[in-house]
Scaffold this motif. Structure first.
Motif, short mmCIF file in Angstrom:
data_model
loop_
_atom_site.label_atom_id
_atom_site.label_comp_id
_atom_site.label_asym_id
_atom_site.label_seq_id
_atom_site.Cartn_x
_atom_site.Cartn_y
_atom_site.Cartn_z
N LEU A 253 0.81 -1.21 0.00
CA LEU A 253 0.00 0.00 0.00
C LEU A 253 0.85 1.27 0.00
N THR A 254 2.12 1.16 0.36
CA THR A 254 3.00 2.33 0.35
C THR A 254 3.95 2.33 -0.85
N HIS A 255 3.78 1.35 -1.74
CA HIS A 255 4.54 1.31 -3.00
C HIS A 255 3.53 1.13 -4.13
N PRO A 256 2.78 2.18 -4.45
CA PRO A 256 1.65 2.04 -5.38
C PRO A 256 2.04 1.53 -6.76
N ASP A 330 11.14 -4.68 -5.40
CA ASP A 330 10.95 -5.09 -6.79
C ASP A 330 10.22 -6.43 -6.79
N LEU A 331 8.91 -6.39 -7.02
CA LEU A 331 8.10 -7.60 -6.94
C LEU A 331 8.39 -8.59 -8.06
N SER A 332 9.13 -8.18 -9.07
CA SER A 332 9.49 -9.11 -10.15
C SER A 332 10.90 -9.66 -9.97
N ARG A 333 11.52 -9.42 -8.83
CA ARG A 333 12.89 -9.87 -8.59
C ARG A 333 12.98 -11.39 -8.79
N SER A 334 13.89 -11.83 -9.64
CA SER A 334 13.98 -13.26 -9.96
C SER A 334 14.99 -13.97 -9.06
N LYS A 335 16.13 -13.35 -8.79
CA LYS A 335 17.13 -13.94 -7.90
C LYS A 335 16.89 -13.42 -6.49
N LEU A 369 -10.99 -6.59 -3.14
CA LEU A 369 -10.88 -5.17 -2.77
C LEU A 369 -9.82 -4.53 -3.66
N PRO A 370 -10.07 -4.39 -4.94
CA PRO A 370 -9.04 -3.92 -5.87
C PRO A 370 -8.57 -2.50 -5.61
N ASP A 371 -9.36 -1.72 -4.87
CA ASP A 371 -8.96 -0.35 -4.56
C ASP A 371 -8.61 -0.20 -3.08
N LEU A 372 -8.14 -1.28 -2.45
CA LEU A 372 -7.70 -1.23 -1.07
C LEU A 372 -6.57 -0.22 -0.92
N ARG A 373 -6.63 0.59 0.12
CA ARG A 373 -5.62 1.62 0.35
C ARG A 373 -5.61 2.01 1.82
N LEU A 374 -4.55 2.73 2.22
CA LEU A 374 -4.46 3.22 3.60
C LEU A 374 -5.59 4.19 3.89
N ALA A 375 -6.12 4.13 5.12
CA ALA A 375 -7.18 5.04 5.53
C ALA A 375 -6.64 6.26 6.25
N VAL A 376 -5.34 6.26 6.54
CA VAL A 376 -4.69 7.39 7.21
C VAL A 376 -3.38 7.66 6.50
N PRO A 377 -2.81 8.86 6.65
CA PRO A 377 -1.48 9.11 6.09
C PRO A 377 -0.45 8.13 6.67
N GLU A 378 0.53 7.78 5.85
CA GLU A 378 1.51 6.79 6.28
C GLU A 378 2.19 7.17 7.60
N HIS A 379 2.48 8.46 7.78
CA HIS A 379 3.22 8.87 8.98
C HIS A 379 2.38 8.72 10.26
N GLU A 380 1.08 8.50 10.13
CA GLU A 380 0.24 8.30 11.30
C GLU A 380 0.12 6.84 11.72
N LEU A 381 0.69 5.93 10.96
CA LEU A 381 0.60 4.51 11.31
C LEU A 381 1.43 4.24 12.57
N PRO A 382 0.85 3.57 13.56
CA PRO A 382 1.56 3.34 14.83
C PRO A 382 2.37 2.04 14.81
N TRP A 383 3.67 2.15 15.09
CA TRP A 383 4.53 0.98 15.20
C TRP A 383 4.73 0.65 16.67
N GLN A 384 4.68 -0.63 16.99
CA GLN A 384 4.76 -1.05 18.38
C GLN A 384 6.21 -1.14 18.83
N PRO A 385 6.59 -0.39 19.86
CA PRO A 385 7.97 -0.47 20.36
C PRO A 385 8.15 -1.67 21.29
N GLY A 386 9.40 -1.94 21.65
CA GLY A 386 9.68 -2.96 22.65
C GLY A 386 9.49 -4.38 22.18
N LEU A 387 9.69 -4.64 20.88
CA LEU A 387 9.54 -5.99 20.35
C LEU A 387 10.78 -6.39 19.56
#
Length: 404
Positions: A253-256, A330-335, A369-387
Motif C-alpha cells: 500500500l506504500t509502494h503504489p 521489486d516484486l518481479s525480482r527473480s534472484k 478489494l481492488p482499490d484497497l488503500r491506507l485510511a490514514v497518512p503513512e506517517h500516522e501509522l503506529p509501530w509497536q515499540p519494545g519488540l
C-alpha cells in the motif's frame, strides 16, 4: 576475551518502521565481523554479510546448546532455556524430525491448508465488507486468519486467544523481565494445562501427535521443554505470521507502482511474496546467538572458541553483492535467496505454510478489494515499540471510490 577492537552498541538505534539501519551497510562494506555489545548478555561478533551469515548458520562449530550455559547476547531480557532453538544435534535432529512429522507440511497437508485458507479469507473479507470501511486490517483479517489456521493446525482453541495473546507478545518482547516475566509464566501455565488435557485425549493435530511421541523421545518427555516448544510454535504461527503479513500489506500500500504491477499481473504473486518477505526485516535485528566451539575464521575474522556471534538476517537481505539494488522493492525480482526463514539446522519449518498463506491471502484481498488503500497518512501509522519484531499496532485501510 574480546580485546581486538572497540565495541559498538547494538542495536545501532531504535528501528523506524521497516528500515534497516545504514550502519549495517557500513559493516558489510568493511568486510569481516563487527564487535558489538547488545542490551543483554555477553559481547558478540555481529555477522552482516549474506555469505558470512549463511556460513555461520550452516556451520556446526557454532553451537546453540552452549548458549543455554552462558548469558547469551540478545535484545530480549528473557533468554531461551529449553526450546528446540537451543539444541544441537543429535538432540536437535530428533526433536526437529518429530516436529516436522507432526506439522506434515508435505503435499497433502499443504493442499488441505490451502483450501481452508481460501475459505477463511473469503469469510473474513465478507465480514470486512459487511462492517464497511474504514477498519483495522490487523483486527479484521490478518490476526484472525493466521490465528485460526495456526490454532486449528496445532490443536489450540482459538476461543482461548484472550488467555494467551498477551503471553505471545511477551515472548517477542524486549521489555524488562519484571514486565514480561509474569505474562510468559501465564502462557506457560496455559500451555501446561492444555498439554495435561491432551495426555487424556491426544487427537490428530500437532499437539496430539507430539503428545503421543513424548514417551518415545527423550527431550519431549521433559515438561518444561515440551511447554516451551508448543509456545514457540504458537508464537511463530499466530503472532509472527500475522505480523509479517501486515508488513507485507503495508509495503504494497506504500509502494503504489509495485502494487499496480501485481494487480495487472497476478502471475507475479509467488515472486512478490518472496520479495515482501525479503524486504520486511525479520527478526527486527538479529537471530539467536551461536557460540564457537573451536576457533573459526568467518569473513576474514577469527572467532575464538567460546565467543558468540549474532547473525543479522535483515542485513544479509540487503547485501548488494547478492541482491541487485536491494533498497528497491521489486516484486518481479527473480534472484532472491533471502534469509527471512533463516538457514541451516534451525531454518524455519513453517516456510511452506507462510508462502502459501501469503499468496492466497494477498490474492484474495486484491481480487475482492481492488482499490484497497491506507485510511490514514503513512506517517500516522503506529509501530509497536519494545519488540524483537517490526509490528504495526494497527493498519487502518479503506476501499471504494475515492472521495470526489
Amino acid at each position: 576475551m574480546f580485546d581486538r577492537e572497540p565495541l559498538a552498541r547494538y542495536p545501532f538505534d531504535e528501528p523506524a518502521g521497516l528500515g534497516v539501519h545504514p550502519a549495517h551497510s557500513d559493516c558489510r562494506s568493511r568486510g569481516g565481523l563487527t564487535r558489538v555489545r547488545p542490551p543483554h548478555g555477553d559481547d558478540a561478533w555481529l555477522v552482516t554479510r549474506h555469505e558470512d551469515i549463511r556460513a555461520v548458520l550452516a556451520d556446526r562449530r557454532f553451537s546453540r546448546a552452549v548458549a543455554v550455559t552462558r548469558d547469551e547476547p540478545r535484545t530480549a531480557a528473557v533468554p531461551l532455556q529449553t526450546s528446540v532453538l537451543a539444541l544441537d544435534p543429535p538432540d536437535h535432529t530428533d526433536v526437529r524430525r518429530q516436529v516436522a512429522g507432526a506439522l506434515g507440511f508435505n503435499g497433502p497437508r499443504i493442499a488441505g491448508l490451502r483450501d481452508a485458507s481460501r475459505e477463511r479469507c473469503a469469510r473474513l473479507i465478507d465480514g470486512m465488507l459487511a462492517h464497511g470501511a474504514p477498519l483495522d486490517l490487523a483486527e479484521h483479517f490478518a490476526t484472525p486468519l493466521s490465528g485460526e489456521i495456526t490454532c486449528e493446525l496445532l490443536g489450540v482453541p482459538f476461543a482461548d486467544r484472550e488467555l494467551f495473546r498477551d503471553g505471545l507478545e511477551a515472548l517477542a518482547s524486549t521489555l524488562p523481565q519484571e514486565v514480561v516475566g509474569p505474562r510468559i509464566a501465564a502462557i506457560y501455565a496455559y500451555v501446561d494445562e492444555l498439554c495435561a488435557a491432551r495426555r487424556v485425549e491426544a487427537g490428530d493435530d500437532v499437539l496430539g501427535v507430539l503428545t503421543r511421541a513424548r514417551d518415545d523421545a527423550a527431550r519431549l518427555s521433559d515438561d518444561s521443554f515440551f511447554t516451551e516448544l508448543i509456545s514457540d510454535l504458537l508464537l511463530a504461527g499466530y503472532y509472527n505470521t500475522s505480523t509479517q503479513f501486515l508488513n507485507a500489506v503495508y509495503l504494497l500500500l506504500t509502494h503504489p507502482e509495485q502494487l499496480r504491477r501485481l494487480r495487472d499481473d497476478p502471475g507475479l504473486m509467488p515472486r512478490a511474496v518472496e520479495e515482501l518477505l525479503r524486504y520486511a526485516p525479520f527478526p527486527a535485528h538479529v537471530t539467536f546467538a551461536r557460540y564457537a566451539t573451536e576457533d573459526v575464521h568467518v569473513g576474514g575474522t577469527l572467532v575464538r572458541a567460546g565467543e558468540a556471534v549474532l547473525a543479522a538476517l535483515p542485513s544479509g537481505n540487503f547485501d548488494r553483492t547478492v541482491f541487485e539494488d536491494p533498497a528497491k522493492l521489486d516484486l518481479s525480482r527473480s534472484k532472491n535467496p533471502h534469509l527471512s526463514f533463516g538457514h541451516g539446522l534451525h531454518h524455519c519449518l513453517g516456510g511452506p505454510l507462510v508462502r502459501m498463506l501469503f499468496q492466497i491471502a494477498l490474492s484474495a484481498l486484491l481480487d475482492r478489494l481492488p482499490d484497497l488503500r491506507l485510511a490514514v497518512p503513512e506517517h500516522e501509522l503506529p509501530w509497536q515499540p519494545g519488540l524483537e519484531l517490526r509490528r504495526l499496532v494497527r493498519l487502518p485501510v479503506t476501499w471504494g471510490p475515492l472521495p470526489g
